[in-house]
Design a protein around this motif. Sequence first.
Motif, PDB file in Angstrom:
ATOM      1  N   GLU A  30       0.831  -1.201   0.000  1.00 18.06           N
ATOM      2  CA  GLU A  30       0.000   0.000   0.000  1.00 18.06           C
ATOM      3  C   GLU A  30       0.867   1.253   0.000  1.00 18.06           C
ATOM      4  N   ARG A  31       1.922   1.247   0.818  1.00 17.94           N
ATOM      5  CA  ARG A  31       2.811   2.403   0.845  1.00 17.94           C
ATOM      6  C   ARG A  31       3.531   2.577  -0.487  1.00 17.94           C
ATOM      7  N   ARG A  42       2.492   1.570  -3.501  1.00 16.80           N
ATOM      8  CA  ARG A  42       1.598   2.006  -4.580  1.00 16.80           C
ATOM      9  C   ARG A  42       1.229   3.483  -4.426  1.00 16.80           C
ATOM     10  N   MET A  43       1.129   3.965  -3.184  1.00 16.45           N
ATOM     11  CA  MET A  43       0.862   5.379  -2.982  1.00 16.45           C
ATOM     12  C   MET A  43       2.052   6.213  -3.441  1.00 16.45           C
ATOM     13  N   GLN A  44       3.253   5.726  -3.189  1.00 15.59           N
ATOM     14  CA  GLN A  44       4.464   6.417  -3.618  1.00 15.59           C
ATOM     15  C   GLN A  44       4.556   6.476  -5.139  1.00 15.59           C
ATOM     16  N   ALA A  59      -5.672   1.524  -6.269  1.00 12.88           N
ATOM     17  CA  ALA A  59      -5.883   0.707  -5.076  1.00 12.88           C
ATOM     18  C   ALA A  59      -5.925  -0.783  -5.394  1.00 12.88           C
TER      19      ALA A  59
END
Length: 304
Positions: free
Chosen positions: A235-236, A238-240, A245
């Motif tokens: 999750e971290r 993919r946000m970077q 999602a």
Amino acid sequence: MIAPALRDAVERWQDGLSALDGSAGATLDAYRRDVLGFLAFMQAHLGGLATAGGLAAVTVGDMRAWMAAERGRGIAARSLARELSAVRNFVRWAARREGFDPSVILSARSPRFRRRLPRPLDVDSARAMLDSVDSQASRPWVAARDLAVLTLLWGCGLRISEALSLTGADAELPQTLRIRGKGGKDRLVPVLPAAARAVARYAAICPYPLGVDGPLFRGVRGGALDQRIVRGTMERARMQLGLPATATPHALRHSFATHLLEAGGDLRTIQELLGHESLSTTQAYTSVNSARLMDVYAKAHPRG
């Protein structure tokens, strides 16, 4: 409140599923909830249901009433179809023992729903994901661990539960890995050199002794690595990277299948590598490829 004889029947049915099919605990729990919910409804709807044999009295109208009640509770069509599948399995089992005709329940029509297509990452995004994870953790051994796990998902098509079930005996991965998947069924998966190197690098610097019977992948306190940690790591990342999602650990397994298909792999082989029981499940990846092809065509065609 469900009659004791009905609860006993559900317990015996579940014991049989566990022994014969090797169904996972979470799956059995979901089946149990689905069937108990159905029985509770029928017991109230029919004005009493003492044993599983009483299901012989269920009519088409009763089944429609149950499904309508479930939809009224906000149960989605996909979830209702899963509930009906569990109910059918239980009723088929009960009918053999009680000697009643289960055809009314077994012939109940599942609600229609659009099957979700897998959401794989493209090759560049998958590589970027692994690079991001490798540089994310402050401890080198944790970064090596996370990279090894995700490389197994993408490079070998493992489920996250399968990767985390490996033991210290697997620290030196063979060229072919025997994996026990859903339903206790074994399959053989070729191991890419990149996956073997990633696992070996992690094993060499892991601060905890990796006994042959203990978990291969460890948390920071030395216990077995939790799936939630892996999901949080992705999750971290993919946000970077600005990824959607849907870029989850399971998406890497989808990516494994899709990239194999794009490279010319045949469906039967991919089915075996993924451990899918039905070819129709694997065929979903052909729909993904078709959707991608049409998207590229629409963007590239001069009249698009």
